[in-house]
Design a protein around this motif. Sequence first.
Motif, PDB file in Angstrom:
ATOM      1  N   SER A   9      42.720 -25.873 120.806  1.00 26.96           N
ATOM      2  CA  SER A   9      43.726 -26.520 119.960  1.00 26.96           C
ATOM      3  C   SER A   9      44.766 -25.526 119.482  1.00 26.96           C
ATOM      4  O   SER A   9      45.969 -25.834 119.450  1.00 26.96           O
ATOM      5  CB  SER A   9      43.061 -27.189 118.747  1.00 26.96           C
ATOM      6  N   ALA A  10      44.320 -24.325 119.114  1.00 24.15           N
ATOM      7  CA  ALA A  10      45.256 -23.295 118.657  1.00 24.15           C
ATOM      8  C   ALA A  10      46.173 -22.852 119.796  1.00 24.15           C
ATOM      9  O   ALA A  10      47.395 -22.684 119.596  1.00 24.15           O
ATOM     10  CB  ALA A  10      44.488 -22.103 118.096  1.00 24.15           C
ATOM     11  N   ILE A  11      45.617 -22.672 120.984  1.00 24.27           N
ATOM     12  CA  ILE A  11      46.437 -22.289 122.140  1.00 24.27           C
ATOM     13  C   ILE A  11      47.405 -23.412 122.485  1.00 24.27           C
ATOM     14  O   ILE A  11      48.588 -23.166 122.759  1.00 24.27           O
ATOM     15  CB  ILE A  11      45.553 -21.901 123.342  1.00 24.27           C
ATOM     16  N   THR A  18      56.388 -22.801 121.751  1.00 23.53           N
ATOM     17  CA  THR A  18      57.175 -21.791 122.460  1.00 23.53           C
ATOM     18  C   THR A  18      58.512 -22.373 122.895  1.00 23.53           C
ATOM     19  O   THR A  18      58.566 -23.424 123.535  1.00 23.53           O
ATOM     20  CB  THR A  18      56.406 -21.285 123.697  1.00 23.53           C
ATOM     21  N   PRO A  19      59.625 -21.690 122.551  1.00 18.18           N
ATOM     22  CA  PRO A  19      60.941 -22.162 122.988  1.00 18.18           C
ATOM     23  C   PRO A  19      60.992 -22.289 124.511  1.00 18.18           C
ATOM     24  O   PRO A  19      60.535 -21.409 125.234  1.00 18.18           O
ATOM     25  CB  PRO A  19      61.894 -21.071 122.496  1.00 18.18           C
ATOM     26  N   GLY A  68      55.922 -28.538 131.067  1.00 14.28           N
ATOM     27  CA  GLY A  68      57.266 -28.940 131.427  1.00 14.28           C
ATOM     28  C   GLY A  68      58.208 -27.998 130.704  1.00 14.28           C
ATOM     29  O   GLY A  68      57.956 -27.636 129.547  1.00 14.28           O
ATOM     30  N   VAL A  69      59.248 -27.570 131.366  1.00 17.96           N
ATOM     31  CA  VAL A  69      60.164 -26.607 130.749  1.00 17.96           C
ATOM     32  C   VAL A  69      61.583 -27.159 130.713  1.00 17.96           C
ATOM     33  O   VAL A  69      61.964 -28.021 131.500  1.00 17.96           O
ATOM     34  CB  VAL A  69      60.153 -25.244 131.479  1.00 17.96           C
ATOM     35  N   ALA A  81      57.340 -16.093 127.790  1.00 19.57           N
ATOM     36  CA  ALA A  81      57.184 -16.308 126.350  1.00 19.57           C
ATOM     37  C   ALA A  81      55.849 -16.977 126.036  1.00 19.57           C
ATOM     38  O   ALA A  81      55.182 -16.623 125.048  1.00 19.57           O
ATOM     39  CB  ALA A  81      58.347 -17.149 125.822  1.00 19.57           C
ATOM     40  N   VAL A  82      55.442 -17.931 126.854  1.00 20.62           N
ATOM     41  CA  VAL A  82      54.151 -18.594 126.655  1.00 20.62           C
ATOM     42  C   VAL A  82      53.019 -17.585 126.808  1.00 20.62           C
ATOM     43  O   VAL A  82      52.102 -17.517 125.976  1.00 20.62           O
ATOM     44  CB  VAL A  82      53.966 -19.779 127.640  1.00 20.62           C
ATOM     45  N   ARG A  83      53.077 -16.783 127.851  1.00 22.94           N
ATOM     46  CA  ARG A  83      52.038 -15.766 128.088  1.00 22.94           C
ATOM     47  C   ARG A  83      51.963 -14.806 126.897  1.00 22.94           C
ATOM     48  O   ARG A  83      50.866 -14.483 126.413  1.00 22.94           O
ATOM     49  CB  ARG A  83      52.326 -15.007 129.380  1.00 22.94           C
TER      50      ARG A  83
END
Length: 113
Positions: A9-11, A18-19, A68-69, A81-83
Amino acid sequence: MTEQLELASAIDAVVRATPGVDNIYRSGSLISNLVGAGAAALGVRGADEPLVSVVADDDGVRMEASVGVDSAVGAPATLAAVRNAITALLDERGLHATAITLTVVYVHSREAS
């Protein structure tokens, strides 16, 4: 199992925040997603469960997310950014990633009207 669900849930929340991330989709094949949707409809699985897949063991954390980005930000920048966001979250918790698998399943283009 509760700790793993809380970590997922936190991830999930970090990925969504994340933008450049437009949405998160359940990872896996069409068949497994259909089974999952059926389980949620029957009440066997909660519809609000995280869509990221997380496996934590003695070696570390393996996780997978399909996102989706927004094309304005771009897939490479968004995935980086996600990583970084996931790695920072795991570092805060004293955990490390053994694998972070990110898949772009949708690119949303916002055209000016």
